[in-house]
Design a protein around this motif. Structure first.
Motif, PDB file in Angstrom:
ATOM      1  N   ASP A 194      -1.052   8.314   6.127  1.00  0.00           N
ATOM      2  CA  ASP A 194      -2.217   7.735   5.466  1.00  0.00           C
ATOM      3  C   ASP A 194      -3.210   8.850   5.114  1.00  0.00           C
ATOM      4  O   ASP A 194      -3.114   9.963   5.635  1.00  0.00           O
ATOM      5  CB  ASP A 194      -2.838   6.611   6.306  1.00  0.00           C
ATOM      6  CG  ASP A 194      -3.430   7.073   7.625  1.00  0.00           C
ATOM      7  OD1 ASP A 194      -4.321   7.939   7.617  1.00  0.00           O
ATOM      8  OD2 ASP A 194      -3.011   6.538   8.670  1.00  0.00           O
ATOM      9  N   ALA A 208      -1.570   3.185   3.378  1.00  0.00           N
ATOM     10  CA  ALA A 208      -2.923   3.031   3.902  1.00  0.00           C
ATOM     11  C   ALA A 208      -2.855   2.986   5.423  1.00  0.00           C
ATOM     12  O   ALA A 208      -1.848   2.579   6.007  1.00  0.00           O
ATOM     13  CB  ALA A 208      -3.552   1.740   3.374  1.00  0.00           C
ATOM     14  N   ARG A 242       0.825  -1.220   0.000  1.00  0.00           N
ATOM     15  CA  ARG A 242       0.000   0.000   0.000  1.00  0.00           C
ATOM     16  C   ARG A 242       0.857   1.267   0.000  1.00  0.00           C
ATOM     17  O   ARG A 242       0.339   2.369  -0.029  1.00  0.00           O
ATOM     18  CB  ARG A 242      -0.904   0.018   1.233  1.00  0.00           C
ATOM     19  CG  ARG A 242      -2.267  -0.656   1.086  1.00  0.00           C
ATOM     20  CD  ARG A 242      -2.208  -2.078   0.756  1.00  0.00           C
ATOM     21  NE  ARG A 242      -3.549  -2.702   0.801  1.00  0.00           N
ATOM     22  CZ  ARG A 242      -3.739  -3.981   0.705  1.00  0.00           C
ATOM     23  NH1 ARG A 242      -2.715  -4.815   0.564  1.00  0.00           N
ATOM     24  NH2 ARG A 242      -4.942  -4.489   0.739  1.00  0.00           N
TER      25      ARG A 242
END
Length: 154
Positions: A56, A40, A24
């Motif tokens: 994030d 994330a 991510r």
């Protein structure tokens, strides 16, 4: 009218592209060559996915509201003749189901503590500066999120 740009770049770092394991981590790039590592939120990815350090989107959202408020506060305080030495905001956001039943950032609380040189504003003047900053903040006026301000003088 003003226009603002950001480039978000992600590249696969694994042999497969399985939801449980793909990375991510990504990069946010801004004008002027500033690059920020992003990822994330750990609570939003499976434990089997590789974690990586980075900001994030939820943190970035909270930070943008806090930064916008601070910049307007500094502007208004300067115009009012106050000298700000330090401004620290331990801002937080709540991600939960909204009235429509969707997961959303429903509430952001800004907790700015401001230190002044010379004469500090009265409690009433301080509150008015924060009310004015909130009223002028472009980001706060662009979102449905409830933004609460709990100011303090340090």
């Amino acid at each position: 009218m003003s226009q603002y740009k950001a480039t978000i770049e992600w590249r696969r770092q694994s042999a497969d592209f399985d939801y449980k394991t793909y990375n991510r981590s990504h990069t946010l790039a801004f004008e002027g060559g500033i690059r920020v590592q992003a990822t994330a939120a750990p609570a939003n990815i499976p434990p089997s996915a590789a974690g990586a350090p980075g900001v994030d989107p939820e943190q970035a959202f909270v930070a943008s509201l806090s930064s916008c408020h601070m910049l307007w506060f500094l502007h208004l305080a300067s115009r009012a003749g106050f000298v700000v030495d330090r401004y620290v905001d331990e801002a937080s956001g709540v991600l939960e189901r909204n009235a429509e039943g969707r997961i959303a950032m429903t509430r952001v609380t800004l907790r700015p503590v401001v230190s002044f040189a010379g004469r500090a504003p009265t409690g009433e003047e301080h509150a008015r500066l924060h009310e004015g900053a909130h009223d002028k903040c472009f980001i706060a006026k662009s979102v449905k999120t409830d933004v609460a301000i709990e100011p303090g003088i340090g």
